[in-house]
Design a protein around this motif. Structure first.
Motif, PDB file in Angstrom:
ATOM      1  N   ALA A   6      19.228  18.066  60.867  1.00  0.00           N
ATOM      2  CA  ALA A   6      20.161  17.347  61.728  1.00  0.00           C
ATOM      3  C   ALA A   6      21.466  17.026  61.021  1.00  0.00           C
ATOM      4  CB  ALA A   6      19.524  16.048  62.225  1.00  0.00           C
ATOM      5  N   ALA A   7      21.413  16.854  59.697  1.00  0.00           N
ATOM      6  CA  ALA A   7      22.616  16.514  58.949  1.00  0.00           C
ATOM      7  C   ALA A   7      23.467  17.731  58.627  1.00  0.00           C
ATOM      8  CB  ALA A   7      22.249  15.795  57.653  1.00  0.00           C
ATOM      9  N   SER A   8      22.947  18.928  58.799  1.00  0.00           N
ATOM     10  CA  SER A   8      23.679  20.147  58.471  1.00  0.00           C
ATOM     11  C   SER A   8      23.926  20.956  59.737  1.00  0.00           C
ATOM     12  CB  SER A   8      22.894  20.998  57.465  1.00  0.00           C
ATOM     13  OG  SER A   8      21.650  21.387  58.017  1.00  0.00           O
ATOM     14  N   GLY A   9      24.971  21.760  59.750  1.00  0.00           N
ATOM     15  CA  GLY A   9      25.275  22.614  60.880  1.00  0.00           C
ATOM     16  C   GLY A   9      26.009  21.870  61.987  1.00  0.00           C
ATOM     17  N   PHE A  31      23.928  22.605  67.431  1.00  0.00           N
ATOM     18  CA  PHE A  31      23.525  23.428  68.565  1.00  0.00           C
ATOM     19  C   PHE A  31      22.466  24.463  68.191  1.00  0.00           C
ATOM     20  CE2 PHE A  31      27.613  21.835  70.010  1.00  0.00           C
ATOM     21  CZ  PHE A  31      27.333  21.509  71.325  1.00  0.00           C
ATOM     22  N   ALA A  32      22.261  24.675  66.907  1.00  0.00           N
ATOM     23  CA  ALA A  32      21.253  25.653  66.492  1.00  0.00           C
ATOM     24  C   ALA A  32      19.860  25.111  66.782  1.00  0.00           C
ATOM     25  CB  ALA A  32      21.400  25.969  65.003  1.00  0.00           C
ATOM     26  N   TRP A  33      19.027  25.945  67.397  1.00  0.00           N
ATOM     27  CA  TRP A  33      17.666  25.522  67.734  1.00  0.00           C
ATOM     28  C   TRP A  33      16.817  25.469  66.472  1.00  0.00           C
ATOM     29  CZ3 TRP A  33      15.767  23.261  71.867  1.00  0.00           C
ATOM     30  CH2 TRP A  33      14.375  23.169  72.005  1.00  0.00           C
ATOM     31  N   PRO A  34      16.020  24.415  66.253  1.00  0.00           N
ATOM     32  CA  PRO A  34      15.234  24.299  65.010  1.00  0.00           C
ATOM     33  C   PRO A  34      14.185  25.397  64.921  1.00  0.00           C
ATOM     34  CG  PRO A  34      14.580  22.626  66.598  1.00  0.00           C
ATOM     35  CD  PRO A  34      15.788  23.273  67.160  1.00  0.00           C
ATOM     36  N   THR A  35      14.070  25.968  63.727  1.00  0.00           N
ATOM     37  CA  THR A  35      13.071  27.021  63.511  1.00  0.00           C
ATOM     38  C   THR A  35      11.651  26.453  63.544  1.00  0.00           C
ATOM     39  OG1 THR A  35      13.350  26.717  61.124  1.00  0.00           O
ATOM     40  CG2 THR A  35      14.692  28.428  62.184  1.00  0.00           C
ATOM     41  N   LEU A  56      24.029  20.771  81.296  1.00  0.00           N
ATOM     42  CA  LEU A  56      22.963  21.301  80.451  1.00  0.00           C
ATOM     43  C   LEU A  56      23.369  21.355  78.980  1.00  0.00           C
ATOM     44  CD1 LEU A  56      21.682  24.239  82.694  1.00  0.00           C
ATOM     45  CD2 LEU A  56      20.736  21.938  82.466  1.00  0.00           C
ATOM     46  N   VAL A  57      24.664  21.371  78.684  1.00  0.00           N
ATOM     47  CA  VAL A  57      25.119  21.465  77.293  1.00  0.00           C
ATOM     48  C   VAL A  57      24.750  20.207  76.505  1.00  0.00           C
ATOM     49  CG1 VAL A  57      27.121  21.768  75.788  1.00  0.00           C
ATOM     50  CG2 VAL A  57      26.944  23.085  77.903  1.00  0.00           C
ATOM     51  N   PRO A  58      25.132  19.005  76.934  1.00  0.00           N
ATOM     52  CA  PRO A  58      24.690  17.820  76.168  1.00  0.00           C
ATOM     53  C   PRO A  58      23.187  17.617  76.196  1.00  0.00           C
ATOM     54  CG  PRO A  58      25.788  17.157  78.189  1.00  0.00           C
ATOM     55  CD  PRO A  58      26.009  18.622  78.053  1.00  0.00           C
ATOM     56  N   LEU A  59      22.526  18.031  77.281  1.00  0.00           N
ATOM     57  CA  LEU A  59      21.073  17.898  77.327  1.00  0.00           C
ATOM     58  C   LEU A  59      20.412  18.809  76.297  1.00  0.00           C
ATOM     59  CD1 LEU A  59      18.638  16.623  78.706  1.00  0.00           C
ATOM     60  CD2 LEU A  59      18.679  18.481  80.372  1.00  0.00           C
ATOM     61  N   TYR A  60      20.910  20.037  76.167  1.00  0.00           N
ATOM     62  CA  TYR A  60      20.380  20.944  75.149  1.00  0.00           C
ATOM     63  C   TYR A  60      20.643  20.388  73.751  1.00  0.00           C
ATOM     64  CZ  TYR A  60      20.303  24.938  71.979  1.00  0.00           C
ATOM     65  OH  TYR A  60      20.062  25.774  70.907  1.00  0.00           O
ATOM     66  N   PHE A  61      21.822  19.826  73.539  1.00  0.00           N
ATOM     67  CA  PHE A  61      22.151  19.258  72.220  1.00  0.00           C
ATOM     68  C   PHE A  61      21.202  18.107  71.877  1.00  0.00           C
ATOM     69  CE2 PHE A  61      24.394  16.281  69.486  1.00  0.00           C
ATOM     70  CZ  PHE A  61      24.883  17.109  68.491  1.00  0.00           C
ATOM     71  N   THR A  62      20.889  17.268  72.856  1.00  0.00           N
ATOM     72  CA  THR A  62      19.995  16.141  72.614  1.00  0.00           C
ATOM     73  C   THR A  62      18.582  16.610  72.278  1.00  0.00           C
ATOM     74  OG1 THR A  62      21.288  14.830  74.178  1.00  0.00           O
ATOM     75  CG2 THR A  62      19.107  14.001  73.590  1.00  0.00           C
TER      76      THR A  62
END
Length: 306
Positions: A71-74, A77-81, A54-60
Motif C-alpha cells: 500500500a505504501a508503494s506504487g 491501482f495495481a491489483w495485489p498479487t 467504479l474507479v474509486p471503488l476499485y481503488f478502495t
C-alpha cells in the motif's frame, strides 16, 4: 357479403364511407412511438459518466487487500498479487465493529425517523396556515437558519448537551433532527403546495380530525419527498464525524467514522486496515441505496395518482 356490409350489419351506427375510413387512435399512437428517436451520443456519454464511480471503488478494494508494504508503494491501482483478506478481520477487531455499528445505526435510525416526522409536520402547519403572520415569519426564520454556519453553534451545543445529559448517541440524533428541520421543511413545503386542499376538505367532511387528515391523507402522498429527505438524513447521520466526536463522552459509544481514525497516527497511516474498515462501513450504505431506489419508484407512482 363485403367487408363494409359485415361491419354495417354488426355496427349499424357506423354507416357511410366517411366513418368507415376514419383513422383509428391505435394507429396514431403507433406512429408517435415509431417517430421517437434515441440520442445515442448523449446516452453513451451518460453511461460513461456513470461508470466513473467504479474507479474509486476499485481503488478502495485494491488498497484494502494489500499489505502495508504494497500500500505504501506504487500508485495504488495495481491489483495485489497476494490478497490479504485478513485485513478485514483485523479492522473488524480493532474498531470493535459491532459496537460502533450499533451506535451508528441507532443514531441514523432515530435521525431519519425524527427528520421525516418533525419536518413534515412543520411544513404542513406552515403551508396550511400561510394566511397567518406567525407561520409566514416561521418560514422566513427556517430559511434564514440555513445561512448560519454550523461551527458557530458547535460550542454552545456541546455545553447544552452536557448540561441536559445528552452527551450520548441519543443527543447526537436529536441535534441531527433539529439541525435538519430548516432544509427538510423547505423540501416538504415545496411539495405540499402541489397537493390540492380539496382532499383534506373531503376527509374533514367524513369526520377526520386534523391529525387524522395529516396521517392518513397527506403523509402517504409525501412518499416521494419523504424518500428524498430520508436519504439526505441517512447520509448526514451515517457519515457524520464532527458531532459524535465532539458530543459523545463515552469512547465505547463512538460511531464508525470516529473509530476509523485510529488507523491514522502522527507519523504513519495503516492504509490497508483503514480502507478495509471503509469498505465495511460502506456496505450498509449500499444496501440502503438498493432498497431506497425501489421505494422511491413506488413512492413516485403513488404520488402520481394523488
Amino acid at each position: 357479403m363485403t367487408t363494409a356490409s359485415k361491419v354495417t350489419a354488426l355496427r349499424p351506427e357506423l354507416h357511410g364511407p366517411a366513418k368507415l375510413d376514419a383513422p383509428r387512435p391505435v394507429r396514431t399512437r403507433r406512429i408517435n412511438r415509431e417517430g421517437y428517436k434515441i440520442n445515442w451520443w448523449m446516452t453513451s456519454l451518460l453511461l460513461v459518466a456513470s461508470l466513473t464511480i467504479l474507479v474509486p471503488l476499485y481503488f478502495t478494494i485494491s488498497m484494502a487487500l494489500k499489505s502495508p508494504e504494497q500500500a505504501a508503494s506504487g500508485t495504488g491501482f495495481a491489483w495485489p498479487t497476494d490478497p490479504h483478506w485478513e485485513n478485514f478481520a483485523q479492522a473488524f477487531e480493532l474498531t470493535n465493529y459491532p459496537a460502533a455499528f450499533m451506535s451508528t445505526a441507532f443514531i441514523t435510525v432515530i435521525s431519519v425517523l425524527g427528520a421525516l416526522a418533525a419536518s413534515s409536520m412543520v411544513a404542513y402547519a406552515i403551508v396550511r396556515n400561510w394566511d397567518k403572520k406567525f407561520f409566514r415569519l416561521s418560514y422566513i426564520y427556517f430559511l434564514s437558519a440555513m445561512f448560519v454556519p454550523f461551527p458557530v453553534v458547535i460550542l454552545p451545543l456541546i455545553k447544552q448537551t452536557a448540561m441536559f445529559g445528552l452527551d450520548n448517541p441519543l443527543g447526537v440524533a436529536f441535534i441531527h433532527i433539529v439541525g435538519g428541520i430548516s432544509f427538510n421543511s423547505l423540501l416538504f413545503i415545496a411539495f405540499l403546495r402541489s397537493i390540492p386542499v380539496e382532499l383534506e376538505e373531503a376527509a374533514r367532511l367524513d369526520g377526520a380530525s386534523t391529525w387524522q387528515t395529516f396521517r392518513k391523507v397527506i403523509f402517504p402522498l409525501l412518499a416521494p419527498m419523504s424518500a428524498t429527505v430520508g436519504i439526505f438524513a441517512f447520509l448526514g447521520s451515517w457519515n457524520d464525524f464532527l458531532l459524535p466526536q465532539m458530543l459523545i463522552a463515552d469512547p465505547a459509544l463512538q460511531t464508525l467514522p470516529v473509530v476509523q481514525q485510529l488507523f491514522q497516527g502522527q507519523f504513519n497511516t495503516n492504509y490497508s486496515l483503514a480502507f478495509a474498515s471503509y469498505l465495511m462501513a460502506l456496505a450498509p450504505t449500499l444496501l440502503v441505496y438498493l432498497f431506497a431506489q425501489r421505494w422511491i419508484m413506488s413512492g413516485v407512482m403513488r404520488g402520481a395518482v394523488k
